[in-house]
Design an enzyme around this catalytic site. Structure first.
Site, PDB file in Angstrom:
ATOM      1  N   THR A 194       1.044  -1.027  -0.073  1.00  0.00           N
ATOM      2  CA  THR A 194      -0.019   0.054  -0.228  1.00  0.00           C
ATOM      3  C   THR A 194       0.948   1.142   0.028  1.00  0.00           C
ATOM      4  OG1 THR A 194      -1.494  -1.340   1.305  1.00  0.00           O
ATOM      5  CG2 THR A 194      -1.756   1.217   1.611  1.00  0.00           C
ATOM      6  N   VAL A 223     -12.186  -5.898  -0.580  1.00  0.00           N
ATOM      7  CA  VAL A 223     -11.717  -4.593   0.057  1.00  0.00           C
ATOM      8  C   VAL A 223     -10.845  -4.751   1.070  1.00  0.00           C
ATOM      9  CG1 VAL A 223     -12.168  -2.332   0.676  1.00  0.00           C
ATOM     10  CG2 VAL A 223     -13.475  -3.315  -1.100  1.00  0.00           C
ATOM     11  N   THR A 244      -0.341  -0.342   6.505  1.00  0.00           N
ATOM     12  CA  THR A 244       0.082  -1.101   5.342  1.00  0.00           C
ATOM     13  C   THR A 244       0.144  -2.718   5.918  1.00  0.00           C
ATOM     14  OG1 THR A 244       1.742  -1.837   3.716  1.00  0.00           O
ATOM     15  CG2 THR A 244       2.408  -0.556   5.423  1.00  0.00           C
TER      16      THR A 244
END
Length: 328
Positions: A194, A223, A244
């Site tokens: 991320t 998601v 992350t």
């Protein structure tokens, strides 16, 4: 004349020293990267992009611009890089599609914007900003988010824009292991990253932004935590966090807001709060990953429980750096 010049110089230094602090931290993902797998050329390119993202955000802070603008600018640089799992370098779903998620939050106002499952938006963080500023909503998904992007003038790109051969091969490897019955529980990518940024501006306000392509070989519109306010992205009056890692665990623990709650309600130091959540609570459930966090005094925390985390920082005193593994 000379004495006057010296006086002006001294006053100049004094004014500069008295300026409120600014600071910024960024990440490009935490995960299972190894020193052996990261060749010098790729490492150099990754560090260069981390530095460019730091420069983009910190330059705005120096100009007196809001933290929210700084984190967006930093994340756009990382989304445009092919080296991170966001935007241009996003991983592929099981069906061979890039589905992108992003969120940002302004700590001073608690306003937030998020998008999930978008496929044709070059910079999802810009779309998240538009959701926050130009809609009545906080999160938009899929085709609806893309229709909104068109309505606010964000030009679409072809899905092929996001493709990189590196990510395509990661998907093929993951699917081959799945077909052979040897797929592991952890994501197959070398790092399930991320990108994100947190910043403190001259007004003492903080903000956070996060963007991701999710997990390699994800299915069914999965998601993760990045676009979920409180789980992967959070900012309030004095604390901002971008996360992350393995998103399912960050969602279940509401990681980003939990860190800031520990600072506010228990009086924990930022570093202690972030370290406890990442090094104890997340692993207790079986997850892993990391965060970047900042408070209103310019303190920065960068804990992670994986082999590495791409990260960079500029402290309130102007000192800066980038790192990948545990040693700076």
């Amino acid at each position: 004349m000379r004495a006057a010049a010296c006086l002006l110089l001294a006053l100049g230094f004094g004014a500069s020293a008295a300026e409120p602090p600014i600071a910024i931290a960024i990440h490009g993902g935490a995960g299972t990267m190894s020193r052996e797998a990261l060749d010098p050329e790729r490492e150099k390119a990754i560090r260069a992009d981390l530095d460019r993202a730091l420069d983009a955000g910190h330059a705005l802070l120096r100009e007196g611009r809001p933290a929210l603008e700084a984190v967006i600018a930093a994340v756009v640089v990382l989304e445009d890089s092919p080296h991170f799992n966001a935007g241009k370098g996003a991983v592929f779903t099981h069906e061979g599609i890039n589905e992108l998620d992003a969120a940002l939050m302004d700590g001073a106002t608690r306003r937030a914007g998020a998008v999930a499952g978008v496929r044709t938006v070059r910079n999802p963080i810009r779309l998240a900003a538009a959701v926050m500023k130009q809609s009545r909503h906080v999160m938009l998904t899929g085709s609806g988010a893309e229709a909104f992007a068109a309505s606010v003038g964000l030009e679409p790109v072809e899905p092929s824009y996001f493709r990189t051969e590196f990510r395509w091969q990661q998907l093929q490897e993951a699917k081959a292991k799945e077909a052979a019955g040897t797929a592991v529980t952890l994501p197959a990518s070398a790092y399930f990253g991320t990108v994100g940024a947190v910043a403190l501006d001259r007004d003492g306000k903080v903000a956070a932004a996060t963007s991701t392509g999710g997990m390699t070989n994800k299915r069914w519109g999965r998601v993760g935590d990045a676009p979920i306010i409180g789980a992967g992205t959070w900012a309030d009056e004095g604390c901002a966090v971008s996360a992350t890692g393995w998103g399912e665990f960050f969602i279940r623990l509401n990681v980003a807001s939990d860190i800031c709650a520990r600072v506010h309600y228990r009086g924990d130091a930022l570093g202690d709060a972030a370290a406890h959540v990442i090094m104890t609570r997340v692993p207790e459930l079986g997850g892993d990953g990391g965060v970047i966090a900042i408070d209103s005094r310019g303190n920065i925390a960068l804990p992670f429980n994986t082999q590495g985390m791409y990260r960079g920082w500029v402290h309130a005193d102007g000192s800066r750096g980038t790192a990948i593994f545990r040693d700076p």
